[in-house]
Motif scaffolding. Structure first.
Motif, mmCIF file in Angstrom:
data_model
loop_
_atom_site.group_PDB
_atom_site.id
_atom_site.type_symbol
_atom_site.label_atom_id
_atom_site.label_comp_id
_atom_site.label_asym_id
_atom_site.label_seq_id
_atom_site.Cartn_x
_atom_site.Cartn_y
_atom_site.Cartn_z
ATOM 1 N N GLN A 63 1.007 -0.947 0.561
ATOM 2 C CA GLN A 63 0.325 -0.183 -0.517
ATOM 3 C C GLN A 63 1.219 1.387 -0.254
ATOM 4 N N LYS A 64 1.699 1.343 0.727
ATOM 5 C CA LYS A 64 2.352 2.562 0.871
ATOM 6 C C LYS A 64 3.428 2.443 -0.275
ATOM 7 N N ALA A 65 3.389 1.620 -1.090
ATOM 8 C CA ALA A 65 4.564 1.487 -2.505
ATOM 9 C C ALA A 65 3.926 2.314 -3.062
ATOM 10 N N THR A 66 2.523 2.002 -3.432
ATOM 11 C CA THR A 66 1.793 1.951 -4.559
ATOM 12 C C THR A 66 1.326 3.910 -4.753
ATOM 13 N N LEU A 67 1.087 4.446 -3.084
ATOM 14 C CA LEU A 67 0.896 5.197 -3.061
ATOM 15 C C LEU A 67 1.890 6.701 -3.681
ATOM 16 N N ALA A 68 3.078 5.817 -3.064
ATOM 17 C CA ALA A 68 4.188 6.569 -3.174
ATOM 18 C C ALA A 68 4.478 7.004 -4.849
ATOM 19 N N GLY A 69 4.758 5.305 -5.299
ATOM 20 C CA GLY A 69 4.223 5.282 -7.244
ATOM 21 C C GLY A 69 3.610 6.040 -7.487
ATOM 22 N N LEU A 70 2.080 6.811 -7.129
ATOM 23 C CA LEU A 70 0.802 7.109 -7.693
ATOM 24 C C LEU A 70 1.229 8.948 -7.367
ATOM 25 N N LYS A 71 1.492 8.631 -6.169
ATOM 26 C CA LYS A 71 2.416 10.623 -6.163
ATOM 27 C C LYS A 71 3.572 11.090 -7.457
ATOM 28 N N SER A 72 4.232 10.075 -7.012
ATOM 29 C CA SER A 72 5.148 10.222 -8.160
ATOM 30 C C SER A 72 4.972 10.433 -9.833
ATOM 31 N N ALA A 73 3.621 9.698 -9.711
ATOM 32 C CA ALA A 73 3.288 9.703 -11.495
ATOM 33 C C ALA A 73 2.230 11.117 -11.381
ATOM 34 N N GLU A 74 2.412 11.495 -10.268
ATOM 35 C CA GLU A 74 1.194 12.522 -10.094
ATOM 36 C C GLU A 74 0.878 13.244 -11.738
ATOM 37 N N GLY A 75 2.258 13.846 -12.213
ATOM 38 C CA GLY A 75 2.359 14.982 -12.903
ATOM 39 C C GLY A 75 1.851 14.149 -14.100
ATOM 40 N N TYR A 76 2.189 13.267 -14.552
ATOM 41 C CA TYR A 76 1.771 11.995 -15.898
ATOM 42 C C TYR A 76 0.598 12.046 -15.709
ATOM 43 N N ILE A 77 -0.333 11.410 -14.923
ATOM 44 C CA ILE A 77 -1.893 10.820 -15.302
ATOM 45 C C ILE A 77 -2.506 12.339 -14.706
ATOM 46 N N ARG A 78 -1.964 13.651 -14.645
ATOM 47 C CA ARG A 78 -3.005 14.911 -14.555
ATOM 48 C C ARG A 78 -2.757 15.063 -15.790
ATOM 49 N N ARG A 79 -2.198 15.334 -16.847
ATOM 50 C CA ARG A 79 -1.773 15.280 -18.404
ATOM 51 C C ARG A 79 -2.279 13.890 -19.014
ATOM 52 N N GLU A 80 -2.659 12.591 -18.430
ATOM 53 C CA GLU A 80 -3.293 12.054 -19.638
ATOM 54 C C GLU A 80 -5.362 12.751 -18.992
ATOM 55 N N HIS A 83 -6.117 15.043 -21.105
ATOM 56 C CA HIS A 83 -6.359 14.877 -22.530
ATOM 57 C C HIS A 83 -7.609 14.018 -23.247
ATOM 58 N N THR A 84 -7.690 13.505 -22.302
ATOM 59 C CA THR A 84 -9.426 11.726 -21.514
ATOM 60 C C THR A 84 -10.593 13.052 -21.607
ATOM 61 N N VAL A 85 -10.452 13.740 -20.793
ATOM 62 C CA VAL A 85 -11.297 14.837 -19.705
ATOM 63 C C VAL A 85 -12.150 16.454 -20.240
ATOM 64 N N ASN A 86 -12.281 16.652 -20.726
ATOM 65 C CA ASN A 86 -12.758 17.663 -21.000
ATOM 66 C C ASN A 86 -13.586 18.306 -20.312
ATOM 67 N N LEU A 87 -12.024 19.156 -19.159
ATOM 68 C CA LEU A 87 -13.143 20.204 -18.388
ATOM 69 C C LEU A 87 -11.861 21.316 -18.341
ATOM 70 N N ARG A 88 -12.816 22.305 -18.288
ATOM 71 C CA ARG A 88 -11.710 23.679 -17.917
ATOM 72 C C ARG A 88 -10.613 24.025 -17.336
ATOM 73 N N ASN A 89 -10.902 23.062 -15.909
ATOM 74 C CA ASN A 89 -9.624 22.978 -15.337
ATOM 75 C C ASN A 89 -9.296 21.423 -15.695
ATOM 76 N N THR A 90 -7.976 21.523 -15.373
ATOM 77 C CA THR A 90 -7.448 19.894 -14.369
ATOM 78 C C THR A 90 -7.516 20.071 -13.875
ATOM 79 N N PRO A 91 -8.423 18.689 -12.641
ATOM 80 C CA PRO A 91 -7.584 19.074 -10.878
ATOM 81 C C PRO A 91 -6.351 18.549 -10.724
ATOM 82 N N GLU A 92 -6.380 19.006 -9.608
ATOM 83 C CA GLU A 92 -5.332 18.906 -9.342
ATOM 84 C C GLU A 92 -5.387 17.456 -8.101
ATOM 85 N N ILE A 93 -4.961 16.581 -8.299
ATOM 86 C CA ILE A 93 -5.257 14.959 -7.536
ATOM 87 C C ILE A 93 -4.460 14.631 -6.143
ATOM 88 N N ARG A 94 -5.103 14.430 -5.610
ATOM 89 C CA ARG A 94 -4.577 13.646 -3.986
ATOM 90 C C ARG A 94 -4.580 12.665 -3.988
#
Length: 122
Positions: A63-80, A83-94
């Motif tokens: 669980q800790k490793a997965t959370l660390a991996g997701l936090k490090s990939a946060e920029g990539y996830i936000r960019r993707e 691209h896929t969801v058409n929103l005015r602002n792309t939210p910052e993910i926690r």
């Protein structure tokens, strides 16, 4: 607490679906467990922030490793997500670890044990 509007509920569902797709297929980080699921998503009404509740099947290290991996990939996830969801602002993910599924399985085991003991005593 403010009640979600229909629009906000639809956005939450769409972001949850796309986050699950991105985590399942887009991230190649070995720290992220393949048994990771997006339980719920809460996007703020102004679309600036997003809380993603993540459930990981496994021990606390996974669980800790997965959370660390997701936090490090946060920029990539936000960019993707942008691209896929058409929103005015792309939210910052926690990412927040949700242990409700694990807790439910644990409680179910306890209930099964108690009912088994009751049946033995009858």
């Amino acid at each position: 607490m403010r009640k979600n509007s229909i629009k906000n509920t639809r956005i939450n569902g769409e972001v949850q679906r796309e986050l699950a797709n991105i985590i399942r297929g887009g991230i190649k980080d070995p720290r992220i467990s393949p048994l990771t699921s997006v339980v719920a998503v809460e996007v703020a009404p102004d679309l600036k922030t997003c809380k993603a509740y993540i459930s990981v099947l496994g021990d606390s290290e996974a669980q800790k490793a997965t959370l660390a991996g997701l936090k490090s990939a946060e920029g990539y996830i936000r960019r993707e997500l942008a691209h896929t969801v058409n929103l005015r602002n792309t939210p910052e993910i926690r990412f927040i670890l949700d242990q409700s599924i694990e807790y439910g399985v644990h409680m179910s085991k306890i209930i099964d044990e108690v009912t088994a003991k009751d049946e033995e005593n009858v």
